[in-house]
Design a protein around this motif. Sequence first.
Motif, PDB file in Angstrom:
ATOM      1  N   HIS A 150       0.834  -1.194   0.000  1.00 55.05           N
ATOM      2  CA  HIS A 150       0.000   0.000   0.000  1.00 55.05           C
ATOM      3  C   HIS A 150       0.870   1.245   0.000  1.00 55.05           C
ATOM      4  O   HIS A 150       0.760   2.090  -0.878  1.00 55.05           O
ATOM      5  CB  HIS A 150      -0.914  -0.027   1.227  1.00 55.05           C
ATOM      6  CG  HIS A 150      -1.779   1.175   1.374  1.00 55.05           C
ATOM      7  ND1 HIS A 150      -1.968   1.801   2.585  1.00 55.05           N
ATOM      8  CD2 HIS A 150      -2.518   1.860   0.478  1.00 55.05           C
ATOM      9  CE1 HIS A 150      -2.786   2.825   2.425  1.00 55.05           C
ATOM     10  NE2 HIS A 150      -3.135   2.889   1.148  1.00 55.05           N
ATOM     11  N   GLU A 193      -8.413   9.401   2.661  1.00 54.28           N
ATOM     12  CA  GLU A 193      -9.230   8.460   3.431  1.00 54.28           C
ATOM     13  C   GLU A 193     -10.485   9.168   3.942  1.00 54.28           C
ATOM     14  O   GLU A 193     -10.412  10.296   4.446  1.00 54.28           O
ATOM     15  CB  GLU A 193      -8.451   7.896   4.607  1.00 54.28           C
ATOM     16  CG  GLU A 193      -9.241   6.857   5.390  1.00 54.28           C
ATOM     17  CD  GLU A 193      -8.460   6.212   6.501  1.00 54.28           C
ATOM     18  OE1 GLU A 193      -7.793   5.185   6.237  1.00 54.28           O
ATOM     19  OE2 GLU A 193      -8.497   6.728   7.637  1.00 54.28           O
ATOM     20  N   GLN A 212      -9.987   6.163  -0.238  1.00 51.29           N
ATOM     21  CA  GLN A 212      -9.761   5.070   0.711  1.00 51.29           C
ATOM     22  C   GLN A 212     -10.890   5.105   1.736  1.00 51.29           C
ATOM     23  O   GLN A 212     -11.000   6.039   2.532  1.00 51.29           O
ATOM     24  CB  GLN A 212      -8.402   5.220   1.395  1.00 51.29           C
ATOM     25  CG  GLN A 212      -8.084   4.084   2.356  1.00 51.29           C
ATOM     26  CD  GLN A 212      -6.628   4.076   2.761  1.00 51.29           C
ATOM     27  OE1 GLN A 212      -5.736   3.995   1.896  1.00 51.29           O
ATOM     28  NE2 GLN A 212      -6.361   4.153   4.058  1.00 51.29           N
ATOM     29  N   SER A 240     -10.420  -0.147   3.693  1.00 50.25           N
ATOM     30  CA  SER A 240      -9.453  -0.322   4.778  1.00 50.25           C
ATOM     31  C   SER A 240     -10.191  -0.436   6.106  1.00 50.25           C
ATOM     32  O   SER A 240     -11.354  -0.042   6.216  1.00 50.25           O
ATOM     33  CB  SER A 240      -8.474   0.858   4.829  1.00 50.25           C
ATOM     34  OG  SER A 240      -9.156   2.047   5.196  1.00 50.25           O
TER      35      SER A 240
END
Length: 280
Positions: A150, A193, A212, A240
Amino acid sequence: MYISDSEILAYIAEDLPYFDLTTSLQDIKKQAVLKIFTREEVVVSCIDVAARAAELLGCEAKILIQNTQTAKTNDMIVQILGSYSNVHKAWKLVQIMLEYTCKIATYTNQMTRLAKAENEKCEILATRKSFPFAKKLCLKAVIEGGGGVHRLGLSDSILFFKNHIIAYASFDEFLAQIPSFKAKMPERKIAVEVESLEQAKELLGAGVDVVQCDKFSPQMLENTVALRDEIYPNARIIASGGINAKNVAEFARTNIDAITTSAPYAQGMADLTSKLEILD
């Protein structure tokens, strides 16, 4: 993944800073052979590094099962030959390294197979949360298990978290900076994210390259993929947070592009054993 002799020597020095106090008392001048077996099925990893550690300690190493290959229960994976004292120096250094790396590779391989069975394009990517001072070994094990990386670290990729976004007066103010970020780093992808479907939608509208999705349910991920296909098809959707071998298939089934996980690093050690024989 290249691991240099100097790095291996540093690993050796952690356990052997001077000499082996125990074998120095024995003064045995015989040769010995150490055979390392697995007591469970594993994907072999870092066998080349383990063998090189033995060689740097004055031993000969014979690799019986190569990296990325599967070793069945009771298979011998490596054999180490040398003086009695040198074999003892290599013994636990080699075995412990292989116990950790084979476990990481095996678990990564399991997650990858489960994900690919549901979604061929879904990659399993290991996070930065590897063991301190052991990043290269951890990443090598992940790769040899069939996974990917990642982030190698803070210097290789751009990923904005909540703790970056709170520096702005609002989420909209952060979104307004996306074109500037992309202009400053034209060769890099901008990843962010998020924790809500609404934020994911706004990011896609702003042209973010990678969304994300942290701790999204499978249904939320399906909705995010649908939004991506509608708003910005070139974006990538990554899941995730809390994903492991038990639930990876359910998440992969949502047609996301990748899953980031730290789970391979938290599985403990493979069940290996060894047998030392004294040679005449």
